[in-house]
Design a protein around this motif. Structure first.
Motif, PDB file in Angstrom:
ATOM      1  N   PHE A 264       7.066   2.491  -6.409  1.00 40.23           N
ATOM      2  CA  PHE A 264       7.391   3.227  -6.218  1.00 40.23           C
ATOM      3  C   PHE A 264       7.583   4.845  -6.753  1.00 40.23           C
ATOM      4  O   PHE A 264       7.924   4.914  -8.173  1.00 40.23           O
ATOM      5  CB  PHE A 264       8.133   3.632  -4.671  1.00 40.23           C
ATOM      6  CG  PHE A 264       9.139   3.563  -4.985  1.00 40.23           C
ATOM      7  CD1 PHE A 264      11.238   4.088  -5.616  1.00 40.23           C
ATOM      8  CD2 PHE A 264       9.964   1.952  -5.221  1.00 40.23           C
ATOM      9  CE1 PHE A 264      11.677   4.105  -5.997  1.00 40.23           C
ATOM     10  CE2 PHE A 264      11.004   1.551  -4.809  1.00 40.23           C
ATOM     11  CZ  PHE A 264      12.290   2.522  -5.192  1.00 40.23           C
TER      12      PHE A 264
ATOM     13  N   ARG B 228      -1.507  -1.538   2.890  1.00 39.09           N
ATOM     14  CA  ARG B 228      -0.685  -1.944   4.404  1.00 39.09           C
ATOM     15  C   ARG B 228      -0.244  -3.216   4.492  1.00 39.09           C
ATOM     16  O   ARG B 228      -2.192  -3.605   4.591  1.00 39.09           O
ATOM     17  CB  ARG B 228      -0.469  -0.800   5.411  1.00 39.09           C
ATOM     18  CG  ARG B 228       0.055  -0.812   6.866  1.00 39.09           C
ATOM     19  CD  ARG B 228       0.145   0.356   7.478  1.00 39.09           C
ATOM     20  NE  ARG B 228      -1.046  -0.549   8.099  1.00 39.09           N
ATOM     21  CZ  ARG B 228      -1.715   1.306   9.043  1.00 39.09           C
ATOM     22  NH1 ARG B 228      -0.824   1.968   9.294  1.00 39.09           N
ATOM     23  NH2 ARG B 228      -2.731   0.483   9.514  1.00 39.09           N
TER      24      ARG B 228
ATOM     25  N   SER C 205      -3.151   2.058  -1.989  1.00 37.07           N
ATOM     26  CA  SER C 205      -2.110   1.969  -1.715  1.00 37.07           C
ATOM     27  C   SER C 205      -3.195   0.859   0.029  1.00 37.07           C
ATOM     28  O   SER C 205      -3.530   0.994   0.255  1.00 37.07           O
ATOM     29  CB  SER C 205      -1.215   3.563  -0.269  1.00 37.07           C
ATOM     30  OG  SER C 205      -1.211   3.133   0.203  1.00 37.07           O
TER      31      SER C 205
ATOM     32  N   ASP D  77      -4.748   7.234  -3.167  1.00 36.76           N
ATOM     33  CA  ASP D  77      -3.843   8.132  -3.104  1.00 36.76           C
ATOM     34  C   ASP D  77      -2.782   8.762  -3.331  1.00 36.76           C
ATOM     35  O   ASP D  77      -3.856   8.455  -5.639  1.00 36.76           O
ATOM     36  CB  ASP D  77      -2.724   7.394  -1.442  1.00 36.76           C
ATOM     37  CG  ASP D  77      -2.035   8.918  -0.785  1.00 36.76           C
ATOM     38  OD1 ASP D  77      -1.949  10.172  -0.992  1.00 36.76           O
ATOM     39  OD2 ASP D  77      -1.276   7.698  -0.281  1.00 36.76           O
TER      40      ASP D  77
ATOM     41  N   TYR E 159      -3.168   6.239  -7.534  1.00 32.01           N
ATOM     42  CA  TYR E 159      -2.532   4.828  -7.090  1.00 32.01           C
ATOM     43  C   TYR E 159      -3.549   4.385  -5.766  1.00 32.01           C
ATOM     44  O   TYR E 159      -3.707   4.859  -4.622  1.00 32.01           O
ATOM     45  CB  TYR E 159      -0.633   4.865  -7.229  1.00 32.01           C
ATOM     46  CG  TYR E 159      -0.742   5.659  -5.625  1.00 32.01           C
ATOM     47  CD1 TYR E 159      -0.164   5.109  -4.452  1.00 32.01           C
ATOM     48  CD2 TYR E 159       0.293   6.547  -5.368  1.00 32.01           C
ATOM     49  CE1 TYR E 159       0.336   5.401  -3.323  1.00 32.01           C
ATOM     50  CE2 TYR E 159       0.633   6.946  -4.889  1.00 32.01           C
ATOM     51  CZ  TYR E 159       0.903   6.766  -3.620  1.00 32.01           C
ATOM     52  OH  TYR E 159       1.355   7.186  -2.062  1.00 32.01           O
TER      53      TYR E 159
ATOM     54  N   PHE F 199       4.372  -1.985   2.924  1.00 23.22           N
ATOM     55  CA  PHE F 199       4.061  -0.387   1.751  1.00 23.22           C
ATOM     56  C   PHE F 199       3.657  -1.243   0.604  1.00 23.22           C
ATOM     57  O   PHE F 199       4.680  -1.602   0.223  1.00 23.22           O
ATOM     58  CB  PHE F 199       4.253   0.461   2.035  1.00 23.22           C
ATOM     59  CG  PHE F 199       3.628   0.881   3.523  1.00 23.22           C
ATOM     60  CD1 PHE F 199       3.165   1.260   4.259  1.00 23.22           C
ATOM     61  CD2 PHE F 199       5.364   0.581   4.858  1.00 23.22           C
ATOM     62  CE1 PHE F 199       3.172   1.639   5.777  1.00 23.22           C
ATOM     63  CE2 PHE F 199       4.744   0.904   6.111  1.00 23.22           C
ATOM     64  CZ  PHE F 199       3.605   1.713   6.399  1.00 23.22           C
TER      65      PHE F 199
ATOM     66  N   LYS G 168       1.843  -0.056  -3.373  1.00 27.71           N
ATOM     67  CA  LYS G 168       1.421   0.938  -3.634  1.00 27.71           C
ATOM     68  C   LYS G 168       1.157   0.295  -5.399  1.00 27.71           C
ATOM     69  O   LYS G 168       1.869  -0.191  -6.339  1.00 27.71           O
ATOM     70  CB  LYS G 168       2.752   2.374  -4.231  1.00 27.71           C
ATOM     71  CG  LYS G 168       2.625   3.157  -3.054  1.00 27.71           C
ATOM     72  CD  LYS G 168       3.723   3.920  -3.457  1.00 27.71           C
ATOM     73  CE  LYS G 168       4.148   5.142  -2.441  1.00 27.71           C
ATOM     74  NZ  LYS G 168       5.071   5.670  -2.519  1.00 27.71           N
TER      75      LYS G 168
ATOM     76  N   SER H 282       0.067  10.441  -6.419  1.00 32.11           N
ATOM     77  CA  SER H 282       1.661  10.835  -6.600  1.00 32.11           C
ATOM     78  C   SER H 282       1.687  12.325  -5.674  1.00 32.11           C
ATOM     79  O   SER H 282       0.926  12.782  -6.714  1.00 32.11           O
ATOM     80  CB  SER H 282       1.569  10.326  -7.138  1.00 32.11           C
ATOM     81  OG  SER H 282       3.571  10.480  -7.781  1.00 32.11           O
TER      82      SER H 282
END
Length: 173
Positions: free
Chosen positions: A173, A54, A52, A41, A50, A69, A71, A43
């Motif tokens: 984050f 889940r 990601s 993903d 980064y 979640f 990162k 930023s």
């Protein structure tokens, strides 16, 4: 029957689904979880990529199907933070069979989906809290540790501990 054949109220411009606020899983809780999504993903703040992840909690039952979640800022401008994120990815990969590192190639969305998802492991969760510009407080969980699924898992913490400054500084984050 028409698609829009629904029961309407006088105030057709308003609707609330209900629900409410879900409190984070207590800090220092170990949960059994599986990664159900792994992808790169971008930023919106610094144009760095980064990873990601889940996670879907399987045990304990009180938290079953909750999502966490994560990162992994493997491309962070601070080499120490980038190294830390890569070490976490390596641990996740090891617990999932070790095929990402064994390939010797940079991970792709496809390779992470193939090799990291649907592999149970134990996550140690912590709680993050922030205050928005509007003064609203938000909180959620972050993954502070991973270990093999065979480890004694799914035991809630006896008492949530206050995070250290180092843990706060490393919130992903």
């Amino acid at each position: 029957m028409s698609f829009w054949n629904i029961n309407t109220t006088e105030d057709a411009g308003s609707f609330e689904t209900g629900g409410g606020t879900i409190e984070p899983i207590p800090a220092n809780t170990d949960v059994l979880a599986i990664c159900d999504e792994a992808k790169w993903d971008q930023s919106p703040y610094d144009d760095r990529s980064y990873i990601s992840l889940r996670w879907s909690v399987m045990k304990p039952e009180d938290f079953r199907n909750r999502k966490v979640f994560q990162k992994l800022r493997v491309d962070h401008q601070d080499p120490k933070k980038s190294e830390k994120a890569k070490r976490m990815l390596a641990a996740i990969d090891y617990n999932a069979g070790g095929k990402l590192q064994a390939s010797g190639e940079d991970p792709t969305d496809e390779s992470m989906t193939k090799h990291l998802t649907n592999k149970p492991m134990v996550l140690r969760l912590q709680v993050w809290e922030i205050e928005t510009e509007q003064g609203e407080k938000k909180s959620g969980n972050w993954v502070s540790a991973v270990s093999p699924a065979k480890k004694a898992a799914a035991k809630p913490a006896a008492k949530p501990a206050e995070p250290t400054q180092a843990e706060i500084d490393s919130i992903p984050f």
